[in-house]
Design a protein around this motif. Sequence first.
Motif, PDB file in Angstrom:
ATOM      1  N   ARG A  98     -62.544 -58.050  82.427  1.00 39.10           N
ATOM      2  CA  ARG A  98     -62.940 -58.105  81.057  1.00 39.10           C
ATOM      3  C   ARG A  98     -64.173 -57.427  80.947  1.00 39.10           C
ATOM      4  N   LEU A  99     -65.556 -57.548  81.332  1.00 37.94           N
ATOM      5  CA  LEU A  99     -66.992 -57.539  81.328  1.00 37.94           C
ATOM      6  C   LEU A  99     -67.179 -56.265  82.219  1.00 37.94           C
ATOM      7  N   LEU A 100     -66.646 -55.601  83.365  1.00 36.52           N
ATOM      8  CA  LEU A 100     -66.460 -54.317  83.798  1.00 36.52           C
ATOM      9  C   LEU A 100     -65.336 -53.466  83.085  1.00 36.52           C
ATOM     10  N   VAL A 101     -64.144 -54.293  82.331  1.00 33.81           N
ATOM     11  CA  VAL A 101     -63.760 -52.954  81.693  1.00 33.81           C
ATOM     12  C   VAL A 101     -64.406 -51.903  81.304  1.00 33.81           C
ATOM     13  N   PHE A 102     -65.063 -53.710  79.579  1.00 32.03           N
ATOM     14  CA  PHE A 102     -65.889 -52.964  78.514  1.00 32.03           C
ATOM     15  C   PHE A 102     -66.583 -51.964  79.451  1.00 32.03           C
ATOM     16  N   VAL A 103     -67.167 -52.513  79.973  1.00 33.46           N
ATOM     17  CA  VAL A 103     -68.768 -51.747  80.469  1.00 33.46           C
ATOM     18  C   VAL A 103     -68.166 -50.235  81.113  1.00 33.46           C
ATOM     19  N   LEU A 104     -66.715 -50.123  81.490  1.00 35.20           N
ATOM     20  CA  LEU A 104     -66.419 -48.779  82.724  1.00 35.20           C
ATOM     21  C   LEU A 104     -66.582 -47.863  80.814  1.00 35.20           C
ATOM     22  N   MET A 105     -65.593 -49.100  80.291  1.00 35.61           N
ATOM     23  CA  MET A 105     -65.061 -48.128  78.929  1.00 35.61           C
ATOM     24  C   MET A 105     -65.786 -47.530  77.873  1.00 35.61           C
ATOM     25  N   CYS A 106     -66.819 -48.304  77.637  1.00 38.42           N
ATOM     26  CA  CYS A 106     -68.095 -47.596  76.884  1.00 38.42           C
ATOM     27  C   CYS A 106     -68.856 -45.856  77.671  1.00 38.42           C
ATOM     28  N   VAL A 107     -68.651 -46.573  79.617  1.00 42.19           N
ATOM     29  CA  VAL A 107     -69.655 -45.566  79.990  1.00 42.19           C
ATOM     30  C   VAL A 107     -68.863 -44.799  80.074  1.00 42.19           C
ATOM     31  N   PHE A 108     -67.859 -44.820  80.612  1.00 45.83           N
ATOM     32  CA  PHE A 108     -66.599 -43.424  81.184  1.00 45.83           C
ATOM     33  C   PHE A 108     -65.761 -42.989  80.010  1.00 45.83           C
ATOM     34  N   GLY A 109     -64.695 -44.247  79.232  1.00 45.01           N
ATOM     35  CA  GLY A 109     -63.765 -43.473  78.606  1.00 45.01           C
ATOM     36  C   GLY A 109     -64.663 -43.023  77.530  1.00 45.01           C
ATOM     37  N   PHE A 110     -65.382 -43.637  76.437  1.00 47.68           N
ATOM     38  CA  PHE A 110     -65.660 -42.687  75.040  1.00 47.68           C
ATOM     39  C   PHE A 110     -66.403 -41.239  75.993  1.00 47.68           C
ATOM     40  N   GLY A 111     -67.112 -41.187  77.073  1.00 46.73           N
ATOM     41  CA  GLY A 111     -68.065 -39.939  77.413  1.00 46.73           C
ATOM     42  C   GLY A 111     -66.588 -39.444  77.312  1.00 46.73           C
ATOM     43  N   ALA A 112     -65.636 -39.613  78.644  1.00 44.42           N
ATOM     44  CA  ALA A 112     -64.841 -38.680  79.159  1.00 44.42           C
ATOM     45  C   ALA A 112     -63.875 -38.180  77.743  1.00 44.42           C
ATOM     46  N   ILE A 113     -63.824 -38.869  76.808  1.00 43.91           N
ATOM     47  CA  ILE A 113     -62.699 -38.105  75.396  1.00 43.91           C
ATOM     48  C   ILE A 113     -63.864 -37.866  74.577  1.00 43.91           C
ATOM     49  N   ALA A 161     -57.800 -52.381  71.086  1.00 41.84           N
ATOM     50  CA  ALA A 161     -56.447 -52.156  71.777  1.00 41.84           C
ATOM     51  C   ALA A 161     -56.707 -51.970  73.307  1.00 41.84           C
ATOM     52  N   VAL A 162     -58.466 -52.384  73.865  1.00 42.33           N
ATOM     53  CA  VAL A 162     -58.458 -51.740  75.594  1.00 42.33           C
ATOM     54  C   VAL A 162     -58.483 -53.436  75.302  1.00 42.33           C
ATOM     55  N   LYS A 163     -59.325 -54.216  74.890  1.00 41.25           N
ATOM     56  CA  LYS A 163     -59.062 -55.651  75.082  1.00 41.25           C
ATOM     57  C   LYS A 163     -57.578 -56.364  75.003  1.00 41.25           C
ATOM     58  N   ALA A 164     -57.056 -56.274  73.989  1.00 46.31           N
ATOM     59  CA  ALA A 164     -55.987 -56.576  74.475  1.00 46.31           C
ATOM     60  C   ALA A 164     -55.285 -56.604  75.546  1.00 46.31           C
ATOM     61  N   VAL A 165     -55.351 -55.797  75.815  1.00 47.38           N
ATOM     62  CA  VAL A 165     -54.602 -55.418  77.771  1.00 47.38           C
ATOM     63  C   VAL A 165     -55.718 -55.771  78.506  1.00 47.38           C
ATOM     64  N   VAL A 166     -56.922 -55.921  78.624  1.00 51.96           N
ATOM     65  CA  VAL A 166     -57.376 -57.098  79.411  1.00 51.96           C
ATOM     66  C   VAL A 166     -57.603 -58.694  79.050  1.00 51.96           C
ATOM     67  N   ARG A 167     -56.991 -58.635  77.925  1.00 52.12           N
ATOM     68  CA  ARG A 167     -57.101 -60.847  77.504  1.00 52.12           C
ATOM     69  C   ARG A 167     -57.256 -60.911  78.703  1.00 52.12           C
ATOM     70  N   PRO A 168     -56.344 -61.393  79.324  1.00 51.76           N
ATOM     71  CA  PRO A 168     -55.199 -62.231  80.048  1.00 51.76           C
ATOM     72  C   PRO A 168     -56.538 -62.043  81.508  1.00 51.76           C
ATOM     73  N   TYR A 169     -57.033 -61.410  81.834  1.00 51.37           N
ATOM     74  CA  TYR A 169     -57.293 -60.891  83.305  1.00 51.37           C
ATOM     75  C   TYR A 169     -59.319 -62.175  82.854  1.00 51.37           C
ATOM     76  N   PRO A 170     -59.544 -63.012  84.265  1.00 53.57           N
ATOM     77  CA  PRO A 170     -60.966 -62.992  84.116  1.00 53.57           C
ATOM     78  C   PRO A 170     -62.536 -62.492  83.490  1.00 53.57           C
ATOM     79  N   LEU A 171     -63.306 -63.355  82.931  1.00 50.22           N
ATOM     80  CA  LEU A 171     -64.454 -62.637  82.038  1.00 50.22           C
ATOM     81  C   LEU A 171     -65.068 -61.503  82.925  1.00 50.22           C
ATOM     82  N   VAL A 172     -65.042 -61.756  83.828  1.00 50.55           N
ATOM     83  CA  VAL A 172     -65.907 -60.804  85.375  1.00 50.55           C
ATOM     84  C   VAL A 172     -65.070 -58.879  85.227  1.00 50.55           C
TER      85      VAL A 172
END
Length: 111
Positions: free
Chosen positions: A55-70, A42-53
Amino acid sequence: MMDWINDTLLQAGLWMRGYTTQIALALVATLLVVYGQDILRAVKAVVRPYPLVFRLLVFVLMCVFGFGAIAVFLAPWVAQGLMMVDTLWLAPTVAGAFLILGFVAERRQQL
């Protein structure tokens, strides 16, 4: 016979009371393992139109902080729910919750 079953369930429930927080965290972590791919999709679908860098930053932040916060914010709610369960029924409730999660993981072919 029924006294033995009740005594065993009561002892198991009393023992589990001391580990309610850890049990809740384990349940939330299991939920994240089972549904984490859907969250990332779902996050990937939202950030798909943005540049690779980005998207990569969002993925890392989601894995590190997003899942931890959940996990950090959801686990106390689950623990509070477990504390509402009568001690006699705590062990069967916890076992049932993990069995249901295992069944869901199996149905999603993640086990």
